[in-house]
Design an enzyme around this catalytic site. Structure first.
Site, PDB file in Angstrom:
ATOM      1  N   ASP A 101       7.218   5.979  -0.357  1.00  0.00           N
ATOM      2  CA  ASP A 101       7.600   4.703   0.204  1.00  0.00           C
ATOM      3  C   ASP A 101       6.166   3.856   0.437  1.00  0.00           C
ATOM      4  O   ASP A 101       5.200   4.170  -0.374  1.00  0.00           O
ATOM      5  CB  ASP A 101       8.229   4.615   1.760  1.00  0.00           C
ATOM      6  CG  ASP A 101       9.338   3.613   1.933  1.00  0.00           C
ATOM      7  OD1 ASP A 101       8.593   2.428   2.112  1.00  0.00           O
ATOM      8  OD2 ASP A 101      10.332   3.707   1.933  1.00  0.00           O
ATOM      9  N   HIS A 141       7.755  -0.441   6.485  1.00  0.00           N
ATOM     10  CA  HIS A 141       8.858   0.187   5.427  1.00  0.00           C
ATOM     11  C   HIS A 141       9.016   1.540   5.816  1.00  0.00           C
ATOM     12  O   HIS A 141      10.013   2.358   5.864  1.00  0.00           O
ATOM     13  CB  HIS A 141       9.020  -0.453   4.148  1.00  0.00           C
ATOM     14  CG  HIS A 141      10.340  -0.206   3.657  1.00  0.00           C
ATOM     15  ND1 HIS A 141      10.411   0.836   2.847  1.00  0.00           N
ATOM     16  CD2 HIS A 141      11.268  -1.086   3.212  1.00  0.00           C
ATOM     17  CE1 HIS A 141      11.708   0.735   2.196  1.00  0.00           C
ATOM     18  NE2 HIS A 141      12.335  -0.528   2.339  1.00  0.00           N
ATOM     19  N   SER A 146      17.623   0.455   1.926  1.00  0.00           N
ATOM     20  CA  SER A 146      16.557   1.217   2.095  1.00  0.00           C
ATOM     21  C   SER A 146      16.740   1.999   3.734  1.00  0.00           C
ATOM     22  O   SER A 146      16.305   3.157   3.688  1.00  0.00           O
ATOM     23  CB  SER A 146      15.157   0.421   2.446  1.00  0.00           C
ATOM     24  OG  SER A 146      14.774   0.360   1.277  1.00  0.00           O
TER      25      SER A 146
END
Length: 759
Positions: free
Chosen positions: A141, A210, A541
Site C-alpha cells: 500500500d 491509505h 480498499s
C-alpha cells in the site's frame, strides 16, 4: 527477491473510495518502461543470480543495464527496464524472451467490524499464547505510520525465526521504529521516481493515510477509546490483532506502478509473509499482462493467501478488477452502524442522511438554502460546487446544495466554506443510488441519497424562501437492514473469463474506522489542519484487508490449509441474508435485491469459516490447467507461472476449475448442456454424510451425481458432476442465479451459480 537496480511502469490505482480522491482521467501514453518476462530455464549456470543474467542479456544487446535496468524479479523470472524505442524489438526477438509489454497508466481510484463479524472481543493487549502470532500479514500500500498505537507490541513474543525481512530506514523513517508487532517496513519506488515522483519521500512512511488504514484494519492491535472526533467510538482492533505486520510501500497519492508492485510482491515472498493484502488494482487486462495477477501467482505457488480489492466502479456491470482465480476478489458491504443527520426543510419535511460533523452547531437555527448560485449564469458547474464556481454574494451565510461528481466530496465543502457558505447538503446522483458515504467535512454537511436529493432539490427550486435546519445524531448501532452491498463495489460478470464467477465475497467496506497518518488531515485537504489517529473511510480498499486479516485467523487455526482451502472456507460459509432475514439488498437502488455478481458467495462469516465441513481445494496445478483453456500461447502461460508449463493437462472448459462457485454460460443450441466436475475434501469429522440441494430458476434443470457424499475419514476427497441443461432460449447475456449446497445437518457448504445465455 526483486533486486533494485535503477529507474517507470503501469500505474495501478488505489481502490479506496475515500472522500478526497479525485477522479481525473488521464490519456494513456506509451512510456519507455517495459516488463520483460524470460524463460528461466535459459539462465546459464555461471550466472548465480537472475539479476546478473538479466544484466548480461541487456549488455548483449548493447543496452547499458546500469541505466536501463530497474528491477530484477527472481520469483517471476522477469525484469523491468526503461527502454528506448529501438531496444524493444531487440529484446522481443531475444531467444530467452517469453513476452514483453509496456505499462499503462491508470489514475488513482475498525471499532465495529469485529463485533459485526462475530469475532471474540479483545479487551486489552494480545495474549502471548495467541496462535496468530506466528502468522505474518504483508500489506502492499502507501506505507505505514509506525508510531500509531495500533502497532503496539505489548504482549508479543519474539519474532518468528523464519522471518527474513527488514525494517528499512529512509527520510523521516528510522529502522528502530519497527517492533515485535510491525516487524517489517520496506519501500519500492523506482517506478515512481522514474515517472517524476518526489525522491525525498522514498521511505516506508505513509504520507497518504491509505496504507495505515488498511494495515490496521487487517491486523491492528487493540486501541481503547478510538474514534474520529467522537464518531464510531470504542476499542479499535484489526481482524487478526495477534498477527505480525509487514508493510511494503508500493503506492503513492498518484497511484502505484507495476514495477514497484512486482518488486513488493517479490520482496514479501522472500521475506516470508503468510498473507498478502493488496487494496490496489486497475483495469481488466489478460492475466499475462497484469502485474498483480503475475506477481500473486508466484505468491500462491509458495502457499501465500492473497486478498485484493474488487474495485470501486460499481454499480456498472463487468467493472471488476483482480479477477484471477488464485486471488480472493473482495467486494464491499455496509456495517450495522450509521452516523445519521437530519435536514428539516421549511415545508416541514425531514430527510435523513449521514454526517461526521463534530463541531459546535445550533440545531434550532433556520438557515436559507440555495442551489446553483454560480458566478457564471447558465453554467451547471456551480451545481457540483466546483472550485471557483460559487457566487459569494449569493451563498454567504447560507446552506448550499451540492451534487456529487467531478471533484472530491470534501473539496465541495471547502468550496462552499471559502465562498462564505455555512453548511452543505451533499446529494447523490442517480448512479450513486441510496448509498451514503460519511466524510470528515470542514463545515457542517449532510449527505443524502438520490431519492431525497430529488425531493430537496425540487423544494429549493420551487419555494420562494427555502430554508433548512441541520441536526447531527452521532453514532447509531444495530442499523437494519445490514449488510447492504455498497453501490461503488464493482460488479460481475467477468469479461476475461465469463465461466468464472467473481467477486468471490464481500466484507465490511462502508464507513470503516481504522488507523490514520499524522501527515494529512482526515479530509485529505491541505487546508484542513485537523489531526486524528483514526479516520472513517469507504471502499473495497477497506473490505480487502478485512478478508486478509480473517485469512490470517484461519491460517493460525489451520496451518496446513492451502490458500485455496482458506478461500473455499470463506466462500462456502458466507451468508446471503441480512439482519432482518431478507436477501441482501443493493444500495445502488435501495429496494432491489443484490445478486452474486455483486456479492459473490455472500458476506463473509469468519466464525463459520473456521469449520466449513468441506473445502474445494484449488491447487497450483489446477490453475495452470485453467490457464491452458484461455487461448493463451505457451509463452504467455509461462509468463504467469514462471515455469516451463506445456499444457500437457488442461481442463475441458475454464468452468471446470475446482472452484467453490459456478458460472454456467449457455451458447448456441448445441451448447444447451454444460457439465462441470468438482472435488471436495472432508475437513469435518469422519463418517460425515452430505446430501445435495439445488435451488434456482425454472429455466435450467440441474442434476448432480452422486447426490450423496459419504466420507469415511478426515481428509478424504470425493468428486461429483453437475449437469446444467437450459430449457429456454435466452437472449444475449440474460442472467439468472441459483445455489448448490451440500448439507450434513450441521454444515451447509453453499456455492452460488450464475447462468448466462450468450448467443
Amino acid at each position: 527477491m526483486a533486486s533494485i537496480l535503477n529507474h517507470h511502469i503501469a500505474i495501478v490505482c488505489l481502490l479506496s473510495y475515500i472522500s478526497f480522491s479525485t477522479f481525473n482521467f488521464v490519456s494513456c501514453i506509451s512510456s519507455s518502461t517495459y516488463i520483460v518476462y524470460v524463460n528461466s530455464s535459459h539462465k546459464p549456470a555461471p550466472y548465480h543470480t537472475h539479476a546478473a543474467w538479466h544484466a548480461a542479456m541487456l549488455q548483449s544487446l548493447t543496452i547499458e543495464p546500469s541505466y536501463h535496468l530497474l528491477y530484477s524479479y527472481s520469483s517471476n523470472s522477469a525484469f523491468a527496464a526503461s527502454l528506448l524505442p529501438h531496444h524493444v524489438p531487440l529484446l522481443a526477438s531475444h531467444s530467452s524472451t517469453l513476452h514483453i509489454h509496456p505499462d499503462t497508466f491508470v489514475p488513482l481510484l475498525t471499532t465495529r467490524s469485529p463485533t459485526f463479524l462475530g469475532l471474540p472481543p479483545y479487551l486489552s493487549s494480545v495474549p502471548s499464547s495467541n496462535p496468530s502470532m506466528d502468522v505474518i500479514v504483508g500489506v502492499l500500500d502507501t506505507g505505514v505510520w509506525p508510531e500509531h498505537p495500533s502497532f503496539s507490541d505489548a504482549g508479543f513474543s519474539a519474532v518468528p525465526s523464519r522471518w527474513r525481512g527488514e525494517c528499512e530506514s529512509g527520510p523521516d523513517f528510522s529502522s528502530s521504529v519497527c517492533n515485535l508487532k510491525l516487524i517489517g517496513a520496506r519501500s519500492f519506488s523506482r517506478g515512481y521516481q522514474a515517472a517524476g515522483g518526489n525522491t525525498s519521500a522514498a521511505s516506508p512512511r505513509d504520507l497518504n493515510g491509505h496504507g495505515t488504514h488498511t494495515a490496521t484494519t487487517a491486523a491492528g492491535s487493540p486501541v481503547a477509546n478510538a474514534s474520529l472526533f467522537g464518531y464510531a467510538s470504542g476499542i479499535a482492533r484489526g481482524m487478526a490483532p495477534g498477527a505480525r505486520v509487514a508493510v511494503y510501500k508500493v503506492c503513492w497519492t498518484q497511484g502505484c506502478y507495476g514495477s514497484d508492485i512486482l518488486a513488493g510482491i517479490n520482496g514479501a515472498i522472500e521475506d516470508g509473509v503468510d498473507v498478502l493484502s493488496m487494496s490496489l488494482g486497475g483495469g481488466s487486462a489478460p492475466f499475462f499482462r497484469d502485474p498483480v495477477a503475475v506477481g500473486t501467482f508466484s505468491a500462491i505457488q509458495r502457499g501465500i493467501f492473497v486478498a485484493c480489492s474488487a474495485g470501486n466502479s460499481g454499480p456498472t456491470p463487468s467493472s471488476l478488477t483482480n479477477t484471477a482465480p488464485w486471488i480472493a476478489t473482495v467486494g464491499a458491504g455496509s456495517l450495522d452502524r450509521d452516523f445519521p443527520a437530519y435536514a428539516q426543510l421549511g415545508n416541514g419535511k425531514q430527510h435523513t442522511g449521514v454526517s461526521l460533523y463534530s463541531g459546535e452547531w445550533n440545531e434550532k437555527e433556520i438557515l436559507p438554502i440555495v442551489y446553483n448560485k454560480g458566478v457564471q449564469v447558465g453554467s451547471n458547474s456551480s451545481k457540483l460546487c466546483l472550485p471557483g464556481t460559487l457566487d459569494s454574494a449569493q451563498v454567504k451565510g447560507k446552506v448550499v446544495l451540492c451534487e456529487r461528481g467531478m471533484n472530491a466530496r470534501v473539496e465541495k465543502g471547502l468550496v462552499v466554506k471559502e465562498a462564505g457558505g455555512v453548511g452543505m447538503i451533499l446529494v447523490n446522483q442517480a448512479a450513486n443510488g441510496e448509498e451514503l458515504l460519511a466524510d470528515s467535512h470542514v463545515l457542517p454537511a449532510i449527505a443524502v441519497g438520490a431519492k431525497n436529493a430529488d425531493i430537496i432539490r425540487n423544494y429549493v427550486l420551487s419555494d420562494q424562501n427555502p430554508t433548512v435546519q441541520m441536526s447531527f445524531a452521532g453514532t447509531v448501532l444495530n442499523v437494519k437492514p445490514s449488510p447492504v452491498v455498497a453501490a461503488f463495489s464493482s460488479r460481475g460478470p467477468s469479461t476475461l473469463v465469463p465461466e468464472l464467477l467473481k467477486p468471490d465475497m464481500i466484507g465490511p467496506g462502508l464507513n470503516i474506522l481504522a488507523g490514520w497518518t499524522k501527515s494529512v488531515a482526515p479530509s485529505g485537504l491541505t487546508e484542513d489542519e485537523r489531526q486524528s489517529d483514526f479516520n472513517i473511510v469507504s471502499g473495497t480498499s477497506m473490505s480487502c484487508p478485512h478478508i486478509g486479516g480473517l485469512s490470517a485467523l484461519l491460517k493460525a487455526a489451520h496451518p496446513d490449509w492451502s490458500p485455496g482451502a482458506i478461500k473455499s472456507a470463506l466462500m462456502t460459509t458466507a451468508y446471503m441474508l441480512d439482519n432482518t432475514g431478507s436477501p441482501l439488498h443493493d444500495s445502488a437502488n435501495g429496494t432491489q435485491l443484490a445478486t452474486p455478481w455483486a456479492y459473490g458467495s455472500g458476506h463473509v462469516d469468519p466464525v463459520k469459516a473456521l469449520s466449513p465441513g468441506l473445502i474445494y481445494n484449488t491447487t497450483t496445478e489446477d490453475y495452470i490447467a485453467f490457464l491452458c483453456t484461455l487461448g493463451y500461447t505457451i509463452q504467455q502461460i509461462q509468463v504467469v507461472t514462471s515455469s516451463n508449463s506445456t499444457c500437457s493437462h488442461k481442463l475441458s472448459t475454464p468452468g471446470n476449475l475446482n472452484y467453490p462457485s459456478f458460472s454456467v454460460v449457455f451458447g448456441q443450441r448445441s451448447r444447451q448442456v454444460v457439465k462441470y466436475q468438482r472435488e471436495v475434501t472432508n475437513v469435518g469429522p469422519a463418517g460425515s454424510i452430505y446430501n445435495v440441494q439445488v435451488t434456482g430458476p425454472a429455466s435450467v434443470s440441474v442434476s448432480v451425481k452422486p447426490q450423496k457424499l459419504a466420507f469415511r475419514q478426515v481428509g478424504q476427497k470425493l468428486r461429483f458432476t453437475v449437469t446444467f441443461k437450459s430449457v429456454k432460449v435466452g437472449s444475449r447475456w440474460d442472467a439468472e442465479f441459483g445455489w448448490l449446497t451440500w448439507n450434513n445437518g450441521h454444515n451447509q457448504v453453499r456455492s452460488p451459480i450464475a447462468y448466462t445465455w450468450n448467443y
